[in-house]
Design a protein around this motif. Sequence first.
Motif, PDB file in Angstrom:
ATOM      1  N   LYS A 143       0.837  -1.213   0.000  1.00 28.52           N
ATOM      2  CA  LYS A 143       0.000   0.000   0.000  1.00 28.52           C
ATOM      3  C   LYS A 143       0.869   1.259   0.000  1.00 28.52           C
ATOM      4  O   LYS A 143       0.584   2.216  -0.703  1.00 28.52           O
ATOM      5  N   GLU A 144       1.943   1.243   0.775  1.00 25.91           N
ATOM      6  CA  GLU A 144       2.771   2.444   0.904  1.00 25.91           C
ATOM      7  C   GLU A 144       3.548   2.788  -0.369  1.00 25.91           C
ATOM      8  O   GLU A 144       3.829   3.939  -0.633  1.00 25.91           O
ATOM      9  N   THR A 145       3.886   1.788  -1.184  1.00 31.15           N
ATOM     10  CA  THR A 145       4.628   2.054  -2.415  1.00 31.15           C
ATOM     11  C   THR A 145       3.708   2.086  -3.640  1.00 31.15           C
ATOM     12  O   THR A 145       4.187   2.240  -4.764  1.00 31.15           O
ATOM     13  N   LYS A 146       2.434   1.914  -3.408  1.00 37.61           N
ATOM     14  CA  LYS A 146       1.380   2.005  -4.422  1.00 37.61           C
ATOM     15  C   LYS A 146       1.622   1.047  -5.593  1.00 37.61           C
ATOM     16  O   LYS A 146       1.728  -0.143  -5.383  1.00 37.61           O
ATOM     17  N   THR A 147       1.671   1.563  -6.828  1.00 33.08           N
ATOM     18  CA  THR A 147       1.757   0.676  -7.994  1.00 33.08           C
ATOM     19  C   THR A 147       3.194   0.319  -8.379  1.00 33.08           C
ATOM     20  O   THR A 147       3.424  -0.243  -9.450  1.00 33.08           O
ATOM     21  N   GLU A 148       4.122   0.610  -7.509  1.00 38.64           N
ATOM     22  CA  GLU A 148       5.505   0.223  -7.761  1.00 38.64           C
ATOM     23  C   GLU A 148       5.722  -1.202  -7.252  1.00 38.64           C
ATOM     24  O   GLU A 148       5.662  -1.459  -6.052  1.00 38.64           O
ATOM     25  N   GLU A 185      -1.627  -4.527 -17.963  1.00 39.58           N
ATOM     26  CA  GLU A 185      -2.643  -5.344 -17.299  1.00 39.58           C
ATOM     27  C   GLU A 185      -2.321  -5.523 -15.812  1.00 39.58           C
ATOM     28  O   GLU A 185      -3.198  -5.436 -14.952  1.00 39.58           O
ATOM     29  N   LEU A 186      -1.061  -5.764 -15.503  1.00 43.27           N
ATOM     30  CA  LEU A 186      -0.641  -5.908 -14.112  1.00 43.27           C
ATOM     31  C   LEU A 186      -0.833  -4.590 -13.360  1.00 43.27           C
ATOM     32  O   LEU A 186      -1.322  -4.568 -12.233  1.00 43.27           O
ATOM     33  N   GLN A 187      -0.485  -3.496 -13.999  1.00 39.51           N
ATOM     34  CA  GLN A 187      -0.628  -2.162 -13.410  1.00 39.51           C
ATOM     35  C   GLN A 187      -2.104  -1.872 -13.095  1.00 39.51           C
ATOM     36  O   GLN A 187      -2.423  -1.326 -12.039  1.00 39.51           O
ATOM     37  N   GLN A 188      -3.002  -2.247 -14.003  1.00 40.64           N
ATOM     38  CA  GLN A 188      -4.434  -2.040 -13.797  1.00 40.64           C
ATOM     39  C   GLN A 188      -4.947  -2.819 -12.588  1.00 40.64           C
ATOM     40  O   GLN A 188      -5.764  -2.318 -11.825  1.00 40.64           O
ATOM     41  N   LYS A 189      -4.456  -4.035 -12.417  1.00 43.82           N
ATOM     42  CA  LYS A 189      -4.857  -4.828 -11.248  1.00 43.82           C
ATOM     43  C   LYS A 189      -4.393  -4.155  -9.958  1.00 43.82           C
ATOM     44  O   LYS A 189      -5.142  -4.096  -8.975  1.00 43.82           O
ATOM     45  N   ALA A 190      -3.170  -3.660  -9.961  1.00 43.29           N
ATOM     46  CA  ALA A 190      -2.641  -2.976  -8.769  1.00 43.29           C
ATOM     47  C   ALA A 190      -3.438  -1.704  -8.478  1.00 43.29           C
ATOM     48  O   ALA A 190      -3.773  -1.421  -7.324  1.00 43.29           O
ATOM     49  N   GLU A 191      -3.763  -0.934  -9.505  1.00 44.08           N
ATOM     50  CA  GLU A 191      -4.539   0.292  -9.323  1.00 44.08           C
ATOM     51  C   GLU A 191      -5.945  -0.008  -8.787  1.00 44.08           C
ATOM     52  O   GLU A 191      -6.438   0.694  -7.897  1.00 44.08           O
ATOM     53  N   ALA A 192      -6.581  -1.039  -9.301  1.00 42.42           N
ATOM     54  CA  ALA A 192      -7.918  -1.436  -8.827  1.00 42.42           C
ATOM     55  C   ALA A 192      -7.846  -1.845  -7.357  1.00 42.42           C
ATOM     56  O   ALA A 192      -8.723  -1.501  -6.557  1.00 42.42           O
ATOM     57  N   TRP A 193      -6.811  -2.563  -6.974  1.00 44.90           N
ATOM     58  CA  TRP A 193      -6.630  -2.990  -5.583  1.00 44.90           C
ATOM     59  C   TRP A 193      -6.454  -1.778  -4.687  1.00 44.90           C
ATOM     60  O   TRP A 193      -7.029  -1.703  -3.594  1.00 44.90           O
ATOM     61  N   LEU A 194      -5.692  -0.794  -5.125  1.00 47.64           N
ATOM     62  CA  LEU A 194      -5.451   0.405  -4.318  1.00 47.64           C
ATOM     63  C   LEU A 194      -6.720   1.242  -4.119  1.00 47.64           C
ATOM     64  O   LEU A 194      -6.879   1.914  -3.085  1.00 47.64           O
ATOM     65  N   ARG A 195      -7.619   1.220  -5.091  1.00 44.56           N
ATOM     66  CA  ARG A 195      -8.869   1.972  -4.986  1.00 44.56           C
ATOM     67  C   ARG A 195      -9.825   1.376  -3.958  1.00 44.56           C
ATOM     68  O   ARG A 195     -10.707   2.046  -3.462  1.00 44.56           O
TER      69      ARG A 195
END
Length: 163
Positions: A84-89, A152-162
């Motif tokens: 969570k702290e490093t977001k989509t990295e 696609e991987l980035q989109q999954k991470a962004e959806a999880w963060l939301r």
Amino acid sequence: MQFGLIRMILIILLLTGCNAMDRSSAVEVTSEMNEVISDYIIHYYEKAYMKTDEQFEVHKIYGAKKIGNVTTVYLYSLYSGFNKETKTEGQSGHSVPAIIKLKDENGKYVVSYYKEPSDGDDFKNTLYKIFPRKYAAQALNDTENLAGLQDELQQKAEAWLRN
């Protein structure tokens, strides 16, 4: 002359029959199979990398064939762990071609085999040993661009963060 013509016809029929047999075993990978593949890879690497808040896996399917109740899938996998702290990295992960066998057990798929090519100098040789030639060549090309899976991987991470 007549013998040569008969021989040529037999060769053509044999080759056509082999191609038809090869195509008949080809199958489409379902969404259920894709989910089983991703879940397996995430669980398989759970302890291999540093602990992260969430892990995602996406893959590109090159092809699949079914023999009996076992479906063999040739794919390219991109896996990464996120915090969570490093977001989509991404904090840890891999990108690698792999072969996975899914066994149909009473309508549910179970992974019965998983293999990746060796790392380093032996990568190309082992890739060609475990993949059909046409898929191995594609996988080699895809190692340069992560098989186009990064978005696609980035989109999954962004959806999880939301959430």
